[in-house]
Design a protein around this motif. Structure first.
Motif, PDB file in Angstrom:
ATOM      1  N   VAL A 189      51.082  44.193  40.848  1.00 35.83           N
ATOM      2  CA  VAL A 189      49.693  43.972  41.255  1.00 35.83           C
ATOM      3  C   VAL A 189      49.708  42.958  42.392  1.00 35.83           C
ATOM      4  CG1 VAL A 189      48.635  44.511  39.034  1.00 35.83           C
ATOM      5  CG2 VAL A 189      49.337  42.168  39.512  1.00 35.83           C
ATOM      6  N   THR A 223      44.659  41.364  34.508  1.00 40.53           N
ATOM      7  CA  THR A 223      44.117  42.185  35.590  1.00 40.53           C
ATOM      8  C   THR A 223      42.624  42.407  35.372  1.00 40.53           C
ATOM      9  OG1 THR A 223      44.678  44.211  34.375  1.00 40.53           O
ATOM     10  CG2 THR A 223      46.272  43.438  36.006  1.00 40.53           C
ATOM     11  N   ASP A 226      42.529  46.253  38.785  1.00 38.98           N
ATOM     12  CA  ASP A 226      43.414  46.120  39.947  1.00 38.98           C
ATOM     13  C   ASP A 226      44.122  47.435  40.227  1.00 38.98           C
ATOM     14  OD1 ASP A 226      43.724  43.180  40.888  1.00 38.98           O
ATOM     15  OD2 ASP A 226      43.766  43.015  38.710  1.00 38.98           O
ATOM     16  N   SER A 291      44.397  49.446  36.769  1.00 38.33           N
ATOM     17  CA  SER A 291      44.595  48.812  35.458  1.00 38.33           C
ATOM     18  C   SER A 291      43.352  48.987  34.595  1.00 38.33           C
ATOM     19  CB  SER A 291      44.898  47.319  35.631  1.00 38.33           C
ATOM     20  OG  SER A 291      43.791  46.641  36.205  1.00 38.33           O
ATOM     21  N   ASP A 376      42.902  34.771  39.462  1.00 39.83           N
ATOM     22  CA  ASP A 376      42.647  35.215  38.093  1.00 39.83           C
ATOM     23  C   ASP A 376      41.510  34.460  37.435  1.00 39.83           C
ATOM     24  OD1 ASP A 376      44.712  37.285  37.362  1.00 39.83           O
ATOM     25  OD2 ASP A 376      45.998  35.725  38.164  1.00 39.83           O
TER      26      ASP A 376
END
Length: 524
Positions: A189, A223, A226, A291, A376
């Motif tokens: 990713v 994720t 993503d 994802s 994140d």
């Protein structure tokens, strides 16, 4: 049990379990022998030669000299600890030991201890009792039970040397055996600085069946819809599964061929979308899918990323993805870390001279700061937020977290985990601030709003904090007051909010009762 022994067990239990699967030797026996003969991994031989069992001779021509029965005797020098464990198993497979143990059950550690003593493994008359004491003192027999349970569940037989090795922390990137070519590479990713790992490779508590343990053959990457990417050039899509009823959900598997006839197989699980079909050729950075959270064994949005080595004769071997990603990071000069609770899990697989973060110096405070500035931190927030999870709000949120964990008797590792959980789940339990209430949790919802949920033992109330309330909490946290005073003042705000809801609820109940009584009178 000493901390050094506990650390040894945590680091090498999986090595011993691998050997049990391959050779049928109880993991408890192997691990206890490693503990005794390497002095919990601190012996000169362990440190200088990765030799944890004091095996004499040479290994691929390599050795170190040490005094034993005679001065300057040769002891095998291994490239990594995994080789030491594997070589030790081959020693115990000799007829001199097997004649005493081959008919024993795989969890009969006492019988095995007596059997290898009869075979001449050690001259110490107390060796059997010493070995058993170490096993029972550290409850190492639990690892035997875990392997037996796993092997029975998978229908596999012990003593089959082709049973997969996981290579968990057993090799460095320069010796993974994957023989990666010099070409373009990509992380699975896209991130600017690091991927946030929510669950690393190896033994863990089963997230679905709490209280049970499992071997996690992969890493989980945080994720939020993503694009998942091919990691190398010239990969072939060998598996595409669109089902959502399997444990891994929608899955893509890509295979990369090596010049020596081996292959590296890479798996992407829990996807929401798949963009390729079986037989496609893909290159580094190419989109394979998106994802998601599909499958029966998932606890939320993440990418499960797994790596398998396939030998020239098609034998499969699980690999810690950290070793694979470390090699990709180096050869592709990607400079992307994989952070789990403040530790870059790629660092230990980097070859000499490669820059790696000194994770021992991480603290909960600077780990919090690192997460605040990461991509994140904003995942799952509509619009993404401003520098992390909505800037000032997240700063208040995480400062409040530090105030809660400082009052609890937690280890550094537990505090690091608490910081990670707060970012991943975006909620903090502040029940300790309000002992008069059953529970109180502050969270940040998908719209980036702070929400307080309290339970007074009778009813649960949910309240979105106003700007004034958020400012009041922020001012308290930034004040010069001591921590106890800060907790009390924040507790007062929570109680005031709760009281207003209780009063409103009581008023509504009284009004409803009055209306009911009035309707009864009218019917009469």
């Amino acid at each position: 049990m000493t901390s050094s022994r506990q650390q040894y067990i945590e680091r090498y239990a999986e090595y011993a379990m691998e050997q049990m699967r391959r050779y049928g030797i109880p993991a408890s026996i192997t691990l206890a022998q490693g503990i005794i003969e390497s002095a919990d991994g601190r012996s000169p031989l362990a440190n200088s030669a990765n030799n944890h069992f004091g095996v004499k001779g040479t290994y691929n021509g390599n050795y170190v000299l040490a005094d034993d029965d005679k001065p300057n005797e040769k002891f095998k020098k291994y490239d990594n600890v995994g080789q030491s464990y594997e070589d030790h198993s081959k020693v115990l497979m000799a007829q001199r030991y097997q004649q005493y143990v081959r008919k024993l059950s795989h969890d009969d550690y006492k019988g095995w201890a007596a059997g290898i003593k009869k075979g001449g493994y050690a001259s110490d008359s107390n060796y059997v009792s010493t070995l058993v004491d170490v096993i029972e003192g550290a409850k190492l027999q639990r690892f035997d039970k875990m392997v037996i349970q796993q092997m029975n569940a998978e229908g596999k037989q012990f003593g089959v040397q082709s049973n997969p090795l996981s290579n968990n922390k057993g090799t460095k990137a320069k010796a993974t055996g994957m023989n990666l070519p010099q070409s373009s590479y990509s992380m699975p990713v896209q991130r600017r600085e690091f991927m946030l790992i929510t669950s690393p490779y190896g033994q863990r508590e089963d997230p679905i069946n709490k209280g049970k343990t499992q071997i996690h053959h992969g890493i989980d990457i945080k994720t939020n819809k993503d694009n998942v990417l091919a990691t190398e050039n010239n990969g072939v899509v060998v598996g595409v599964d669109h089902r959502t009823t399997t444990g891994g959900g929608k899955t893509v598997t890509v295979e990369y061929a090596r010049e020596d006839g081996t292959k590296t197989r890479v798996q992407y699980m829990h996807l929401s979308e798949i963009s390729v079909k079986k037989g496609d050729t893909v290159n580094a950075g190419q989109k394979l899918g998106v994802s998601g959270n599909t499958g029966t064994r998932t606890t939320g949005e993440h990418l499960h990323f797994g790596v398998i080595n396939v030998s020239a004769d098609n034998k499969l071997q699980w690999v810690n993805p950290a070793a694979y990603l470390a090699e990709i990071s180096q050869k592709g000069n990607l400079n992307i870390e994989a952070q789990h609770n403040g530790k870059n899990i790629l660092a230990e697989y980097m070859t000499a001279g490669t820059k790696a973060v000194n994770t021992d110096e991480q603290t909960p405070e600077n780990w919090m700061s690192k997460l605040l500035g990461s991509e994140d931190a904003a995942l799952g927030i509509e619009g993404g937020g401003d520098k992390g999870l909505l800037g000032n709000l997240m700063q208040m949120f995480m400062t409040l977290l530090m105030l809660t964990i400082q009052m609890e008797n937690k280890s550094k590792e537990e505090k690091m985990q608490a910081v990670s959980d707060a970012v991943i789940n975006r909620h903090i339990d502040i029940s300790s601030f309000v002992p008069n209430l059953k529970s109180a949790v502050l969270s940040i919802n998908d719209k980036g709003n702070a929400v307080l949920v309290v339970n007074d033992g009778k009813k649960e109330y949910s309240h979105e904090l106003t700007n004034a309330e958020k400012n009041s909490i922020s001012n308290i946290l930034q004040s010069d007051s001591d921590d106890t005073t800060k907790r009390q003042r924040i507790g007062c705000i929570v109680n005031a909010i709760t009281f207003s809801y209780q009063a409103s609820n009581n008023y509504e109940q009284i009004e409803a009762q009055q209306q009911s009584q009035q309707q009864t009178i009218q019917r009469r």
